[in-house]
Design a protein around this motif. Structure first.
Motif, PDB file in Angstrom:
ATOM      1  N   PHE A  47      26.960  -8.499  -3.809  1.00  0.00           N
ATOM      2  CA  PHE A  47      25.538  -8.822  -3.873  1.00  0.00           C
ATOM      3  C   PHE A  47      24.918  -8.081  -2.698  1.00  0.00           C
ATOM      4  O   PHE A  47      25.018  -8.516  -1.547  1.00  0.00           O
ATOM      5  N   ILE A  48      24.295  -6.960  -2.999  1.00  0.00           N
ATOM      6  CA  ILE A  48      23.949  -5.991  -1.967  1.00  0.00           C
ATOM      7  C   ILE A  48      23.038  -6.593  -0.900  1.00  0.00           C
ATOM      8  O   ILE A  48      22.077  -7.302  -1.243  1.00  0.00           O
ATOM      9  N   SER A  49      23.391  -6.318   0.336  1.00  0.00           N
ATOM     10  CA  SER A  49      22.749  -6.807   1.561  1.00  0.00           C
ATOM     11  C   SER A  49      23.422  -8.061   2.108  1.00  0.00           C
ATOM     12  O   SER A  49      23.187  -8.441   3.250  1.00  0.00           O
ATOM     13  N   VAL A  50      24.269  -8.717   1.282  1.00  0.00           N
ATOM     14  CA  VAL A  50      25.088  -9.827   1.793  1.00  0.00           C
ATOM     15  C   VAL A  50      26.532  -9.334   1.709  1.00  0.00           C
ATOM     16  O   VAL A  50      27.063  -9.215   0.604  1.00  0.00           O
ATOM     17  N   LYS A  51      27.144  -9.040   2.862  1.00  0.00           N
ATOM     18  CA  LYS A  51      28.460  -8.396   2.819  1.00  0.00           C
ATOM     19  C   LYS A  51      29.502  -9.249   2.112  1.00  0.00           C
ATOM     20  O   LYS A  51      30.303  -8.755   1.335  1.00  0.00           O
ATOM     21  N   ARG A  52      29.500 -10.540   2.413  1.00  0.00           N
ATOM     22  CA  ARG A  52      30.452 -11.430   1.770  1.00  0.00           C
ATOM     23  C   ARG A  52      29.922 -12.848   1.786  1.00  0.00           C
ATOM     24  O   ARG A  52      29.401 -13.323   2.787  1.00  0.00           O
ATOM     25  N   THR A  53      30.036 -13.509   0.644  1.00  0.00           N
ATOM     26  CA  THR A  53      29.707 -14.931   0.617  1.00  0.00           C
ATOM     27  C   THR A  53      30.629 -15.600  -0.388  1.00  0.00           C
ATOM     28  O   THR A  53      31.499 -14.958  -0.966  1.00  0.00           O
ATOM     29  N   GLU A  54      30.458 -16.906  -0.556  1.00  0.00           N
ATOM     30  CA  GLU A  54      31.289 -17.619  -1.525  1.00  0.00           C
ATOM     31  C   GLU A  54      30.415 -18.240  -2.595  1.00  0.00           C
ATOM     32  O   GLU A  54      29.277 -18.628  -2.339  1.00  0.00           O
ATOM     33  N   GLY A  55      30.964 -18.356  -3.810  1.00  0.00           N
ATOM     34  CA  GLY A  55      30.209 -18.822  -4.971  1.00  0.00           C
ATOM     35  C   GLY A  55      29.404 -20.087  -4.717  1.00  0.00           C
ATOM     36  O   GLY A  55      28.179 -20.098  -4.900  1.00  0.00           O
ATOM     37  N   PRO A  56      30.075 -21.175  -4.291  1.00  0.00           N
ATOM     38  CA  PRO A  56      29.335 -22.428  -4.101  1.00  0.00           C
ATOM     39  C   PRO A  56      28.212 -22.308  -3.062  1.00  0.00           C
ATOM     40  O   PRO A  56      27.164 -22.938  -3.218  1.00  0.00           O
ATOM     41  N   ILE A  57      28.424 -21.495  -2.026  1.00  0.00           N
ATOM     42  CA  ILE A  57      27.369 -21.306  -1.012  1.00  0.00           C
ATOM     43  C   ILE A  57      26.198 -20.548  -1.629  1.00  0.00           C
ATOM     44  O   ILE A  57      25.030 -20.892  -1.448  1.00  0.00           O
ATOM     45  N   PHE A  58      26.537 -19.534  -2.405  1.00  0.00           N
ATOM     46  CA  PHE A  58      25.517 -18.738  -3.086  1.00  0.00           C
ATOM     47  C   PHE A  58      24.718 -19.628  -4.049  1.00  0.00           C
ATOM     48  O   PHE A  58      23.489 -19.561  -4.100  1.00  0.00           O
ATOM     49  N   ALA A  59      25.427 -20.485  -4.787  1.00  0.00           N
ATOM     50  CA  ALA A  59      24.764 -21.375  -5.756  1.00  0.00           C
ATOM     51  C   ALA A  59      23.813 -22.335  -5.030  1.00  0.00           C
ATOM     52  O   ALA A  59      22.704 -22.608  -5.503  1.00  0.00           O
ATOM     53  N   GLU A  60      24.254 -22.812  -3.880  1.00  0.00           N
ATOM     54  CA  GLU A  60      23.412 -23.727  -3.109  1.00  0.00           C
ATOM     55  C   GLU A  60      22.134 -23.026  -2.645  1.00  0.00           C
ATOM     56  O   GLU A  60      21.049 -23.609  -2.690  1.00  0.00           O
ATOM     57  N   SER A  61      22.263 -21.783  -2.213  1.00  0.00           N
ATOM     58  CA  SER A  61      21.042 -21.115  -1.743  1.00  0.00           C
ATOM     59  C   SER A  61      20.128 -20.741  -2.907  1.00  0.00           C
ATOM     60  O   SER A  61      18.911 -20.699  -2.746  1.00  0.00           O
ATOM     61  N   LEU A  62      20.702 -20.518  -4.093  1.00  0.00           N
ATOM     62  CA  LEU A  62      19.852 -20.322  -5.287  1.00  0.00           C
ATOM     63  C   LEU A  62      19.001 -21.573  -5.499  1.00  0.00           C
ATOM     64  O   LEU A  62      17.795 -21.492  -5.713  1.00  0.00           O
ATOM     65  N   GLU A  63      19.674 -22.734  -5.435  1.00  0.00           N
ATOM     66  CA  GLU A  63      18.978 -24.005  -5.683  1.00  0.00           C
ATOM     67  C   GLU A  63      17.883 -24.236  -4.635  1.00  0.00           C
ATOM     68  O   GLU A  63      16.766 -24.617  -4.971  1.00  0.00           O
ATOM     69  N   GLU A  64      18.226 -23.962  -3.382  1.00  0.00           N
ATOM     70  CA  GLU A  64      17.262 -24.138  -2.297  1.00  0.00           C
ATOM     71  C   GLU A  64      16.027 -23.261  -2.515  1.00  0.00           C
ATOM     72  O   GLU A  64      14.897 -23.699  -2.318  1.00  0.00           O
ATOM     73  N   HIS A  65      16.275 -22.030  -2.947  1.00  0.00           N
ATOM     74  CA  HIS A  65      15.166 -21.095  -3.154  1.00  0.00           C
ATOM     75  C   HIS A  65      14.276 -21.583  -4.311  1.00  0.00           C
ATOM     76  O   HIS A  65      13.047 -21.577  -4.206  1.00  0.00           O
ATOM     77  N   VAL A  66      14.913 -22.047  -5.384  1.00  0.00           N
ATOM     78  CA  VAL A  66      14.147 -22.559  -6.537  1.00  0.00           C
ATOM     79  C   VAL A  66      13.312 -23.764  -6.104  1.00  0.00           C
ATOM     80  O   VAL A  66      12.137 -23.894  -6.454  1.00  0.00           O
ATOM     81  N   LYS A  67      13.919 -24.657  -5.315  1.00  0.00           N
ATOM     82  CA  LYS A  67      13.234 -25.901  -4.930  1.00  0.00           C
ATOM     83  C   LYS A  67      12.089 -25.653  -3.955  1.00  0.00           C
ATOM     84  O   LYS A  67      11.268 -26.531  -3.716  1.00  0.00           O
ATOM     85  N   ASP A  68      12.055 -24.470  -3.382  1.00  0.00           N
ATOM     86  CA  ASP A  68      10.980 -24.096  -2.474  1.00  0.00           C
ATOM     87  C   ASP A  68       9.677 -23.823  -3.236  1.00  0.00           C
ATOM     88  O   ASP A  68       8.619 -23.686  -2.634  1.00  0.00           O
ATOM     89  N   TYR A  69       9.758 -23.757  -4.546  1.00  0.00           N
ATOM     90  CA  TYR A  69       8.579 -23.457  -5.379  1.00  0.00           C
ATOM     91  C   TYR A  69       8.228 -24.648  -6.255  1.00  0.00           C
ATOM     92  O   TYR A  69       9.054 -25.549  -6.463  1.00  0.00           O
TER      93      TYR A  69
END
Ligand code: FAD
Length: 303
Positions: A47-69
């Motif tokens: 996922f370009i610009s994020v060198k390494r992350t983990e699925g569940p962490i990525f999923a959590e930040s997706l949710e956080e971003h959605v909930k910001d709107y």
């Protein structure tokens, strides 16, 4: 009614919903679970610009971003049907509710078909993999097998042969099913072996995969190969069965979309792994989700 109703909760949906909400229009999201396939992913390194992350962490930040709107998220809900009536799309949920929206973005994703042998679940992400683009580099210099000799299996084997030490392709049928140009390319590579008539019976290991066992259907003998990775490539199934006959799909069940992400039904768009987009990746599904939402917005202001 909603202006844009997004179905699904993976990267494509999150992106579509955020792009729609940023237009200040009424946006909803219906999903079985937020995060989608990313929840089942171990490491994500592309996922370009994020060198390494983990699925569940990525999923959590997706949710956080959605909930910001200002997005009306209906989590743990399944859509089960869709119909266009008088310029409005009616979406029926499994719980009996019917939602109305001017436009819909379908982003219900896909699931990898599993081989269903002992070891597959146990060693998932511990040597058992499904996506060569995602996990190929983890097996650099190692021996791996690809289960499946169709186009996706042979493409995966060719791809992996450039990274790993050796690739064995196991195909149940007496011959590979892939296009001949792909088979020729595979045969030209020095570090590949093809086993046809091979019925995989077990993926073995201790902490991680250490081998694969199969029955040679010709000699009816059990064979074992020592290796460190197994890529299962027997099909990616789009989650589109629930759409009935209303929305056009290809022979694989993938929703047919044009450059705008539009389907054959006016006002209905689709994005991500549930579509006929050939490459299924997080970054691509997010791009197509954004594209679909922007074109849905354009549709709304013109109708
Ligand atoms: P999905 O992520 O599949 O999300 C679809 C969502 O819709 C799900 O939440 C599902 O529950 C929901 N849904 C389905 N049907 C309905 C319905 N009827 N009603 C309501 N909701 C519904 N990609 C990468 O780029 N890098 C990687 O490293 C990587 N690794 C991977 C590892 C694994 C093990 C797997 C399985 C995939 C991996 N991928 C990776 C691929 C990536 O996860 C997908 O391309 C991406 O998640 C697709 O996003 P999507 O939003 O289109 O669909």
């Amino acid at each position: 009614p909603f202006d844009v109703l997004v179905v699904g909760g993976g990267p494509a949906s999150a992106s579509a919903a955020i792009y729609a909400a940023r237009k200040g229009i009424r946006t909803g999201m219906v999903t079985e679970r937020i995060g989608g396939q990313v929840n089942d992913t171990a490491g994500i390194e592309n996922f370009i610009s994020v060198k390494r992350t983990e699925g569940p962490i990525f999923a959590e930040s997706l949710e956080e971003h959605v909930k910001d709107y200002n997005i009306d998220v209906m989590n743990l809900q399944r859509a089960q049907g869709l119909e266009r009536k008088n310029n409005v799309i009616e979406m029926e949920l499994e719980n009996g509710a019917v939602l109305e929206s001017k436009t819909v973005v379908l982003a219900t994703g896909a699931r990898w078909r599993q081989i269903g042998v002992p070891g597959e679940e146990e060693f998932r992400n511990k040597g058992v993999a499904y996506c060569p683009h995602c996990d190929g580099p983890l097996f650099e210099g190692k021996d791996v097998a690809v289960i499946g000799g169709g186009n996706s299996g042979v493409e995966a084997a060719i791809d992996l042969a450039g990274i790993v030490k050796h690739v064995t392709v196991l195909e149940f049928a007496p011959e590979l099913k892939a296009d001949s140009v792909l088979q020729e390319r595979l045969n030209s590579l020095p570090n590949t072996t093809i086993k046809t008539n091979a019925k995989t019976t077990e993926i073995t290991g201790e902490d991680n995969v250490n081998g694969i066992t199969y029955i040679d259907r010709e000699s009816e003998t059990e064979q074992h190969i020592e290796l460190e990775g197994v890529f299962v490539q027997i099909g990616l199934l789009p989650n589109t069965e629930w759409l009935g006959d209303n929305v056009e799909r290809n022979k694989f069940g993938e929703i047919a979309v044009d450059r705008l992400g539009a389907t054959n039904v006016p006002g209905v768009y689709a994005a991500g792994d549930c579509t006929d987009e050939p490459n299924k990746q997080i970054i691509i599904s997010m791009g197509s989700g954004a594209n679909a939402a922007l074109n849905a917005f354009d549709y709304i202001i013109r109708n």
